[in-house]
Structure formats: structure tokens, C-alpha cells
Design an enzyme around this catalytic site. Sequence first.
Site, PDB file in Angstrom:
ATOM      1  N   ARG A   1       0.809  -1.225   0.000  1.00  0.00           N
ATOM      2  CA  ARG A   1       0.000   0.000   0.000  1.00  0.00           C
ATOM      3  C   ARG A   1       0.843   1.276   0.000  1.00  0.00           C
ATOM      4  NH1 ARG A   1      -5.025   0.416   2.452  1.00  0.00           N
ATOM      5  NH2 ARG A   1      -4.503  -1.513   3.541  1.00  0.00           N
TER       6      ARG A   1
ATOM      7  N   CYS B   1     -26.825  -2.104  -7.479  1.00  0.00           N
ATOM      8  CA  CYS B   1     -28.020  -2.366  -6.661  1.00  0.00           C
ATOM      9  C   CYS B   1     -27.650  -2.907  -5.283  1.00  0.00           C
ATOM     10  CB  CYS B   1     -28.925  -3.346  -7.382  1.00  0.00           C
ATOM     11  SG  CYS B   1     -29.181  -2.883  -9.096  1.00  0.00           S
ATOM     12  N   GLU B   2     -26.909  -2.135  -4.509  1.00  0.00           N
ATOM     13  CA  GLU B   2     -26.534  -2.483  -3.140  1.00  0.00           C
ATOM     14  C   GLU B   2     -26.435  -1.166  -2.379  1.00  0.00           C
ATOM     15  OE1 GLU B   2     -25.620  -5.623  -2.035  1.00  0.00           O
ATOM     16  OE2 GLU B   2     -25.480  -6.629  -3.978  1.00  0.00           O
TER      17      GLU B   2
ATOM     18  N   TYR C   1     -14.343  -2.086   3.653  1.00  0.00           N
ATOM     19  CA  TYR C   1     -13.569  -1.729   4.846  1.00  0.00           C
ATOM     20  C   TYR C   1     -14.031  -0.411   5.463  1.00  0.00           C
ATOM     21  CZ  TYR C   1     -10.079  -4.825   2.587  1.00  0.00           C
ATOM     22  OH  TYR C   1      -9.409  -5.845   1.974  1.00  0.00           O
TER      23      TYR C   1
ATOM     24  N   TYR D   1      -4.961  -1.966  -3.526  1.00  0.00           N
ATOM     25  CA  TYR D   1      -6.165  -2.720  -3.169  1.00  0.00           C
ATOM     26  C   TYR D   1      -7.400  -2.089  -3.801  1.00  0.00           C
ATOM     27  CZ  TYR D   1      -2.699  -4.521   0.009  1.00  0.00           C
ATOM     28  OH  TYR D   1      -1.544  -5.065   0.518  1.00  0.00           O
TER      29      TYR D   1
END
Length: 440
Positions: free
Chosen positions: A298, A364-365, A336, A393
Site C-alpha cells: 500500500r 443495486c446495493e 472496509y 487494493y
Amino acid sequence: MAAPAPASDAPDPSVAALIAARPQLSMHAHDGLLLEGVPLARIAGVLGTPAWVYSAGTMRARLAELKAALHGMDTQVHYAVKANDHLAVLRLFAAGGAGADVVSEGELRRARHAGIAPEHIVFSGVGKSVRELRLALAEDIAQINVESAEELEMLSAVAAGMGRIARVALRINPDVDAGTHAKITTGRAENKFGIPYAEAVELYARAASLPGIRPVGLALHIGSQILSVAPYRAAYTRAAELVHALRARGLEVSRLDCGGGLGIGYGDEPGAPVAAFAGVMRAVLGNLGVTLMLEPGRWLVGPAGVLLASVVLVKGHGRFVVLDAAMNDLVRPAMYDAWHGIVPVAAADLHGPAASVDVVGPVCESSDTFARNRALPALRAGATVAILDAGAYSAVMSSTYNARTLAPIAMVDGADWSVIRDRQVYEELWAGERIPPFLA
Ligand SMILES: *Cc1c(COP(=O)(O)O)cnc(C)c1O
């Protein structure tokens, strides 16, 4: 992997503060938001949105900064491929003198395809298959980080069967709390990763007795997005104790793989203090007489990427800004609760009256939400925004959920830019699918 949201009582950093905290970004009155020397509006104009853009200069500079902090110590940097596995990214880090830390056959193949030599590749992961171990041995990579007694026996059998010797580091679980998000902490006793500290000496001795195995050292990785040096100091101290205990038993230890986990600032706060981190390595491990390996992911690539998206429409009396990018592109906020800066790409869009909005995608969430109650200048349909710190990520976790194609990727380098992945075409979505004869 996670960025904890800024403390909920702290106001979100302003767009100006986000840009000021990132040397790779600048806002120009005419050209709008620039990544290095390239106006992001130009790339959006050519590729459309959503689209990822990576800054080569940022990745290069960060690797150089890390290496400078480590100077004078016997160190090797293995870039954690899972953070961003694009061939161009691997090639860039290889050119800067980094090897690769891989966690799957696919990543090992990617690293080799990008031109990284086997002797610069380390294989980590809690469940490597026999097939993966075979490939690692056939390629004669630098080191396999073994995470359990069971894996050690399995590797010994595979290696002996092939007439090979595996160079092995035992990944120990130091049982320290990295103080990061629960989904990305890996160094506690209750996590699935590594070998319990108390069992490490016995298992190392066993490894030394096995055919096909040459134990070369220890490995650890305590978690991700770690912003303070204290958990590293605790974990390294325990690792150093183990090195002494192993040597007292007459066992040879020549390498210590210190893992990754260095965090970045997702708001306007600084990231992990790399000089202080290197100072802890020097103080706790510098006199052990081992090669110190690092596996940052990262920290090297996170700040180097942005996701460009356009506003499809604004609904709910200005409350919901609906983008053409979605959780299938960038899942970190949904997965996260990660906080990502969002910056308008056109300079003119900075000056609208600020409003508190939810920035969402079209999937659709309900979790398809990039930001809640975010103060942003009023954005109209068609405006382009950059979602910041999307280099790690991010594209690697994209899916084609809702039959959405994978977005294209561009890389900028100074004033130059190039497409490094085309937008997926719809036919690729079903290219491998078959209608069975009984439905034909
Ligand atoms: C994921 C991982 C890394 C990289 O972690 P970052 O937080 O991206 O630095 C390094 N080593 C191992 C074993 C990992 O699983």
C-alpha cells in the site's frame, strides 16, 4: 484494505487540503486537476469514465524514499504484488531495484511475465497449494514463507519429490496488535496467519531436519495500514528474541522478513513515518547480522492512483450524487468502510456552493457508497471527479458485478501518459461461458 475514517467529530479535510497534502496533484485554473504534468480531464476525455490513472513518478519517488531511509542496512525490498499487480507497475518497481512478494500462482506468473527474476521473488500466503509450491520450486524462487507445520511437511514432500531444496522462512505470529482495522490485522494470536510464537523454535529445528527444506530465517507481517511504529517495535523485538533463541540451539538464521503494512494518509494526515520506521529497524534488528527483507504494498502504490468517475445525475433534492463508477470498480469503502478523498477535476467545479452529499454508485446495493455526508462543491451531471489514493487494493479488487466491464487504466509519467489496460469489452464478460446442450 482499510483506511479508518477520520475521527467522526473531525471535519473532513477540504478539497484544497487534500490536494495540498499530495505533491503529485495540483489544480490549475485552466487545465483543472493535474496528476504530475497531465490534466486528468484530458485522460477522461480520451478513455471515458470510470478510468484509473496511476502516477509512475509517485511510485518511483516512494520506492526511492523508502530505500534512502533504509540506507546502510542490509535490506531487500519485495513489493507486495497483491496491492496492485499490473505488469507496468511490476516493471517500474523492478527497474527501481525491488523484487516481488507474491501470494498465488497468478501473481508469481505476473511477476515473471513482468521480467522479475526468480531470485527476487518471495512466496507468502496461508494456503499455498501443491501446484503452487511445485511452480515456486521449479522456478527456484528466493524464498517460500511457510505459515504452518502442515505446510512445512507438505513442502518438504513436494521438494524432496522434485529433488529440490526449498529455502524457507517460517512466518511467525508475534501476537501483537497493529492497532488497525479488524479486517486487516494479521499479527494477533486469533488471526489465521503464521505459526504461534511459542512453537516457532521447535518447528524451525524440525524444518532443519527435513529433506527438501533449508530454513533460512523468520518472516512476519502484522497487518496493513499501520500508522505508528509502536506495533513494529513490539513485533521486531519478539522476532529478535526468536533469532537469538534459534541461534542458541545451533540453528542458522540469515534472513528476517519484516513484512509490509506501512499506512498512508487517506485524508490530509501524514502516512506512516518511514524514517522513524527505519530507525526502529536499525535499533531493534540492525545488529542481528541478518538480511532484512521488507514487503510494502500500500505505502508504495496507494497514493499513486486515482479513479476518475463522472456524475450521472444528482437526485433526492441534491442529497445523492450518483457516479458512473461503483463498488465493483473500487470496493474499499463498501468492504472496509474506507474513507477516500473526492476532488472535482474541473477548476470551475471547485467554486460551487458546498453541500453535504452522499456520493454513490449505480450498483443495486446500499453499500455501493463512496462517501456519506461529504462536504463537496455542488456538482452537476457530467462533472468529473477523482477519487484519491486508489492505487492499492483498488483495481486489483474490481469485479464485473452487475455485468459492468473492468475500467481502463492509464499511467502518467511527467508530462507523458499512456494507456496500460484497455476497457474490457462486453463480449469478454461472457467469452468463457457455455449454454449446456440440454438448454440449446
Ligand atoms: C498484504 C501483505 C503485504 C503487504 O501489505 P501492505 O499493507 O500493502 O504493505 C506484505 N506481506 C504479506 C505477507 C502480506 O500478506
